[in-house]
Scaffold this motif. Sequence first.
Motif, PDB file in Angstrom:
ATOM      1  N   THR A   1       0.825  -1.221   0.000  1.00  0.00           N
ATOM      2  CA  THR A   1       0.000   0.000   0.000  1.00  0.00           C
ATOM      3  C   THR A   1       0.853   1.263   0.000  1.00  0.00           C
ATOM      4  N   VAL A   2       1.550   1.499   1.115  1.00  0.00           N
ATOM      5  CA  VAL A   2       2.323   2.733   1.247  1.00  0.00           C
ATOM      6  C   VAL A   2       3.444   2.778   0.214  1.00  0.00           C
ATOM      7  N   LEU A   3       4.115   1.635   0.043  1.00  0.00           N
ATOM      8  CA  LEU A   3       5.256   1.609  -0.879  1.00  0.00           C
ATOM      9  C   LEU A   3       4.872   2.019  -2.300  1.00  0.00           C
ATOM     10  N   PRO A   4       3.832   1.387  -2.930  1.00  0.00           N
ATOM     11  CA  PRO A   4       3.472   1.826  -4.286  1.00  0.00           C
ATOM     12  C   PRO A   4       3.079   3.297  -4.333  1.00  0.00           C
ATOM     13  N   ALA A   5       2.319   3.749  -3.312  1.00  0.00           N
ATOM     14  CA  ALA A   5       1.861   5.140  -3.313  1.00  0.00           C
ATOM     15  C   ALA A   5       3.030   6.109  -3.244  1.00  0.00           C
ATOM     16  N   ALA A   6       4.016   5.772  -2.401  1.00  0.00           N
ATOM     17  CA  ALA A   6       5.151   6.681  -2.236  1.00  0.00           C
ATOM     18  C   ALA A   6       6.120   6.567  -3.408  1.00  0.00           C
TER      19      ALA A   6
ATOM     20  N   ALA B   1       3.873  16.489  -9.628  1.00  0.00           N
ATOM     21  CA  ALA B   1       2.622  16.927  -9.005  1.00  0.00           C
ATOM     22  C   ALA B   1       2.173  15.947  -7.927  1.00  0.00           C
ATOM     23  N   ALA B   2       2.471  14.656  -8.140  1.00  0.00           N
ATOM     24  CA  ALA B   2       2.004  13.653  -7.176  1.00  0.00           C
ATOM     25  C   ALA B   2       2.936  13.558  -5.974  1.00  0.00           C
ATOM     26  N   ALA B   3       4.188  14.022  -6.117  1.00  0.00           N
ATOM     27  CA  ALA B   3       5.193  13.843  -5.065  1.00  0.00           C
ATOM     28  C   ALA B   3       4.727  14.293  -3.677  1.00  0.00           C
ATOM     29  N   PRO B   4       4.067  15.464  -3.535  1.00  0.00           N
ATOM     30  CA  PRO B   4       3.705  15.892  -2.178  1.00  0.00           C
ATOM     31  C   PRO B   4       2.596  15.052  -1.544  1.00  0.00           C
ATOM     32  N   PHE B   5       1.940  14.178  -2.325  1.00  0.00           N
ATOM     33  CA  PHE B   5       0.739  13.522  -1.781  1.00  0.00           C
ATOM     34  C   PHE B   5       0.883  12.031  -1.532  1.00  0.00           C
ATOM     35  N   GLY B   6       1.552  11.331  -2.445  1.00  0.00           N
ATOM     36  CA  GLY B   6       1.566   9.875  -2.389  1.00  0.00           C
ATOM     37  C   GLY B   6       1.977   9.323  -1.034  1.00  0.00           C
ATOM     38  N   TRP B   7       3.078   9.824  -0.500  1.00  0.00           N
ATOM     39  CA  TRP B   7       3.633   9.254   0.724  1.00  0.00           C
ATOM     40  C   TRP B   7       2.721   9.456   1.923  1.00  0.00           C
ATOM     41  N   ARG B   8       1.719  10.350   1.800  1.00  0.00           N
ATOM     42  CA  ARG B   8       0.867  10.647   2.955  1.00  0.00           C
ATOM     43  C   ARG B   8       0.004   9.462   3.393  1.00  0.00           C
ATOM     44  N   LEU B   9      -0.068   8.436   2.564  1.00  0.00           N
ATOM     45  CA  LEU B   9      -0.806   7.235   2.946  1.00  0.00           C
ATOM     46  C   LEU B   9      -0.213   6.639   4.226  1.00  0.00           C
ATOM     47  N   LEU B  10       1.050   7.017   4.503  1.00  0.00           N
ATOM     48  CA  LEU B  10       1.733   6.587   5.723  1.00  0.00           C
ATOM     49  C   LEU B  10       0.908   6.928   6.963  1.00  0.00           C
ATOM     50  N   GLY B  11       0.238   8.105   6.935  1.00  0.00           N
ATOM     51  CA  GLY B  11      -0.521   8.554   8.111  1.00  0.00           C
ATOM     52  C   GLY B  11      -1.641   7.608   8.506  1.00  0.00           C
ATOM     53  N   PRO B  12      -2.673   7.482   7.667  1.00  0.00           N
ATOM     54  CA  PRO B  12      -3.822   6.643   8.058  1.00  0.00           C
ATOM     55  C   PRO B  12      -3.448   5.190   8.323  1.00  0.00           C
ATOM     56  N   LEU B  13      -2.510   4.648   7.533  1.00  0.00           N
ATOM     57  CA  LEU B  13      -2.135   3.248   7.754  1.00  0.00           C
ATOM     58  C   LEU B  13      -1.274   3.098   9.000  1.00  0.00           C
ATOM     59  N   GLY B  14      -0.393   4.084   9.203  1.00  0.00           N
ATOM     60  CA  GLY B  14       0.495   4.029  10.364  1.00  0.00           C
ATOM     61  C   GLY B  14      -0.288   4.035  11.661  1.00  0.00           C
ATOM     62  N   VAL B  15      -1.310   4.881  11.730  1.00  0.00           N
ATOM     63  CA  VAL B  15      -2.123   4.964  12.936  1.00  0.00           C
ATOM     64  C   VAL B  15      -2.679   3.594  13.294  1.00  0.00           C
ATOM     65  N   ARG B  16      -3.095   2.844  12.276  1.00  0.00           N
ATOM     66  CA  ARG B  16      -3.725   1.545  12.543  1.00  0.00           C
ATOM     67  C   ARG B  16      -2.721   0.447  12.832  1.00  0.00           C
ATOM     68  N   LEU B  17      -1.562   0.517  12.191  1.00  0.00           N
ATOM     69  CA  LEU B  17      -0.671  -0.648  12.244  1.00  0.00           C
ATOM     70  C   LEU B  17       0.621  -0.454  13.020  1.00  0.00           C
ATOM     71  N   LEU B  18       1.025   0.808  13.250  1.00  0.00           N
ATOM     72  CA  LEU B  18       2.330   1.003  13.883  1.00  0.00           C
ATOM     73  C   LEU B  18       2.267   0.958  15.398  1.00  0.00           C
ATOM     74  N   GLY B  19       1.065   1.137  15.954  1.00  0.00           N
ATOM     75  CA  GLY B  19       0.949   1.208  17.405  1.00  0.00           C
ATOM     76  C   GLY B  19       0.925  -0.161  18.053  1.00  0.00           C
ATOM     77  N   ALA B  20       0.622  -0.134  19.373  1.00  0.00           N
ATOM     78  CA  ALA B  20       0.539  -1.395  20.098  1.00  0.00           C
ATOM     79  C   ALA B  20      -0.676  -2.167  19.610  1.00  0.00           C
ATOM     80  N   SER B  21      -0.600  -3.475  19.716  1.00  0.00           N
ATOM     81  CA  SER B  21      -1.720  -4.275  19.245  1.00  0.00           C
ATOM     82  C   SER B  21      -2.917  -4.025  20.148  1.00  0.00           C
ATOM     83  N   PRO B  22      -4.086  -3.899  19.535  1.00  0.00           N
ATOM     84  CA  PRO B  22      -5.270  -3.722  20.368  1.00  0.00           C
ATOM     85  C   PRO B  22      -5.417  -4.973  21.216  1.00  0.00           C
ATOM     86  N   ARG B  23      -5.530  -4.770  22.519  1.00  0.00           N
ATOM     87  CA  ARG B  23      -5.532  -5.929  23.391  1.00  0.00           C
ATOM     88  C   ARG B  23      -6.853  -6.673  23.316  1.00  0.00           C
ATOM     89  N   SER B  24      -6.744  -7.952  23.478  1.00  0.00           N
ATOM     90  CA  SER B  24      -7.959  -8.753  23.450  1.00  0.00           C
ATOM     91  C   SER B  24      -8.777  -8.417  24.687  1.00  0.00           C
TER      92      SER B  24
END
Lengths: 217, 468
Positions: free
Chosen positions: B167-172, B204-227
């Motif tokens: 996801t992030v890699l192709p976009a960036a 033109a796309a350079a300033p935008f593509g990498w921003r996918l890092l934000g929404p995905l990072g919030v979900r996946l970079l943090g601690a695992s949601p505890r059971s």
Amino acid sequence: MRVVVAEDLFLLRDGLVRLVEAYGHTVVAAVGSGPEALDALLTHRPDVAIVDVRLPPTFSDEGLQAALAARRQIPGLPVLILSQHVEQLYARELLADERGGIGYQLKDRVLDADQFTDALQRVADGGTALDPTVVAKLLGRPTRVDPLAALTDRERSVLELMAEGLSNAAIAARLFLSEGAISKYTTSIFAKLGIAAADDTNRRVRAVLAYLDGSGA
Amino acid sequence: MTGSAEVGPARWARAVGHGLYRSAVVTGVTGVLPAIAVPVAFFGFRFARTWSADLSAPLAVLVLVFVGEIAMTLLWTGAAGWFVVAFLGRPLSRAARWAARRWLGVTVEPRYNPVLPVTRMATGFWWNGYAYHESEREARRRASLDARHHDPQLRRDALWLLVAAVTVLPAAAAPLACLAAGGYLLTQAGLLGCGIALCVVGLAAAPFGWRLLGPLGVRLLGASPRSLGRRVEELEAIRADLTQNQAAELERIERGLHDGAQARLVALGMSMGAAERLVDEDPDKAKQILAQARSSSAAALAELRSLVRGINPPVLAERGLVDAVRALALDAALPVEVRSTVPARPERPVESAMYFAVAELLANAVKHARASRVEIDLDYGERVLTATVTDDGVGGIGAAATEPGGTPPGTRPAGSQQAGSGSAGSGQAGSGLAGIERRMAAFGGVLRIDSPAGGPSRITVAVPCALS
């Protein structure tokens, strides 16, 4: 003397009024809340005011704030602050304007009527009357180079009483020494601490506190 | 006025420049896994195909061989991916978190397993919080490895690397690829228009593509949601602590009142009675008794005062946390500097818990750290109140107390036992820290300790709260 009393507990306020009147002073106003206290201080301009730190409506430090506000408008207005606890923090705020006429005592001190009225008189005369507990805390503060280490035990106890605001005569009476001996001790203390000696009791306290402040953390 | 006065083209140029740089960084951070896994898969498959290159056999056998070759390739690719995750997962995720925080203001807190102190079990084995070992040396040596091996955050990091790769890699990387392709086409005769168009699209796309890092990072970079089960376990432990703390507090207050003020008042009443009887026959004696009674009442007041200070310190009630900590600093036996950026008073229960935590940390610094000065910073930001106590003492404060929930199940069974096991390696200061940690846990707060042996120590207490 014309006295304003600000205290929210009725029994204690009543007791204070009686105590002050028993020593021949006049109570011009006895109030029970912060805004009333400020109002009374500004309109009556008493010779001395007795103010409780904690007053309604917020029961935080309303009394202290009222006293500080009044002293900003009438510099040097003599105020004796009463509290259930004494804090260096508040003592420093009260002494910050360096105008004297400040007392800060535990409510317990009211139990000893003579000492209490003595303190009240010292404050009315523009001196200071700090509670021994807060003086001990102020003198007990850590300093990088301890100037008090140079003092002998006797000089230290003289310094403590001096910081409470006592005159040489009163210190002499407390320590069962002659007044001459005390003045010798004070001269030696001033020399060791490097403070120019002055007669004024108030200036002596300020010099001591200023010195401790300057050399502190 | 430089920022706003900047004219359109210059601002665009800057945005594109930043975009290119950030795209490159994000591509680098997310591209490591595919950069290793894809060649392994490709060449692995080519190599596997050579096994059956000159094989002539029935179709069924050929199909079977082909499936085997694919399985082999998958095995190799999986092994390569595992190595990347095991050795680079943590730094790569950290780099992604850094980029997300720096460029997008997205803060995600990972929860890596801490390295716990080694304790000797009754069985004679050594327990480092994650695994048993036969000798203390082995347990210590393996401590960080075991912590990493049992870390649920590592699996989260692996998931992040996998998802980011598609996801992030192709976009960036797309803008960079467009530029590269466009640049190549520019050199080819007759394709000038296409080249220019591709370059423009890339820029033109350079300033935008990498921003996918934000929404995905919030979900996946943090601690695992505890059971839910895990969470219930934690809450149970917290509740057990709270009830126990509360009972202990009540007992302490009751004892203080009973042994102190109450006893003094009884004595006072008795003295008064005696004085009353004596006042006619022996006035002098009566006066003496009354004087004693007065000093006894003063002592009762002093005791009540110190009791109140332990329950709800007066300055805290009157002025709030910041001034209460200042008052504490003034009374300390060391020079203490207090800095604060807290604009208003926090909620009362949080304020009180924070005050007692700071008081305990300060007392620790004075008593155990042999520090010569202490600094206390109080801050509030993003709905979190933090207090940092830094001292220049000997350091080495027990790593026992750590973030709640950061330890794997089993290391801290529950409630009161935490204090015992937590402080095993770190003595008195450690048990105090465990106490702070448990009290803050009740508010969802955490304790962070940075105290290398030899000092300096920096301990941070952070708790989410609103200001009044």
